[in-house]
Design a protein around this motif. Structure first.
Motif, short mmCIF file in Angstrom:
data_model
loop_
_atom_site.label_atom_id
_atom_site.label_comp_id
_atom_site.label_asym_id
_atom_site.label_seq_id
_atom_site.Cartn_x
_atom_site.Cartn_y
_atom_site.Cartn_z
N SER A 144 -6.55 -10.79 3.95
CA SER A 144 -7.65 -9.88 3.63
C SER A 144 -8.64 -10.55 2.66
CB SER A 144 -7.10 -8.59 3.01
OG SER A 144 -6.36 -8.88 1.84
N ASP B 253 0.48 -2.97 4.59
CA ASP B 253 -0.26 -3.65 3.54
C ASP B 253 -0.27 -2.77 2.28
OD1 ASP B 253 -2.10 -4.84 1.81
OD2 ASP B 253 -3.48 -5.38 3.42
N GLN C 12 -3.60 -1.50 1.04
CA GLN C 12 -4.22 -0.45 1.84
C GLN C 12 -3.46 0.87 1.75
OE1 GLN C 12 -7.05 -1.08 3.68
NE2 GLN C 12 -7.08 -3.19 2.99
N ASN C 13 -2.14 0.77 1.61
CA ASN C 13 -1.29 1.96 1.58
C ASN C 13 -0.39 1.91 0.34
OD1 ASN C 13 0.53 4.03 1.94
ND2 ASN C 13 1.19 3.40 3.97
#
Length: 153
Positions: free
Chosen positions: A97, A65, A68-69
């Motif tokens: 999400s 993702d 997220q990263n």
């Protein structure tokens, strides 16, 4: 199905690009959400459809993702087994999400795209992105993901 197909054909014949999206629908006496990904999957199964485009909120499919990263890598190509529809590589797909998305997020999109990609190419691009514009113009894709049967690429 025939009504959906007829509307899409009229749209194409008018020189427009049909855009599918999910919405609340009645099923008998109950209301439910019909995913736009499901509509595209149904249309993608038709013989006269040459390819499909899925639009998402990131530039394509990543190995992780990207929200997220920040080091997540965009996957430019994903191969699908033309007999089983299985992805030929490990892709981490999860639900959405976004709290307001109840249709399954990337996981549902990937399953629908893989079933179409068993027989024809599928492009996954970000809404409003460079890849989105390239795809609509029929240009080579610089930013996005193309999913296709293994033997085609």
């Amino acid at each position: 199905m025939k009504d959906l197909e007829a509307v899409v054909l009229r749209t194409i014949n008018a020189g427009l690009v049909p855009v599918m999206h999910g919405d609340a629908c009645m099923y008998g006496n109950d209301a439910a959400i019909l995913s736009g990904d499901t509509l595209v999957e149904v249309l993608g199964s038709l013989n006269w459809v040459s390819d499909a485009i899925f639009i998402t909120d990131v530039d394509g499919v990543y190995d992780e993702d990207p929200r997220q990263n920040p080091n997540a890598k965009l996957l430019p190509k994903i191969f699908v087994d033309p007999k089983s529809g299985s992805l030929m590589m490990d892709v981490k797909a999860s639900g959405s999400s976004h709290e307001h998305d109840v249709t399954g997020g990337l996981e549902t999109k990937m399953k629908a795209a893989a079933r179409i990609a068993m027989s024809k190419p599928v492009t996954i691009v970000g809404c409003g992105s460079k890849g989105f514009a390239q795809t609509l113009r029929g240009e080579d894709l610089e930013l996005g993901t193309v999913m296709s049967p293994k033997e085609e690429i």
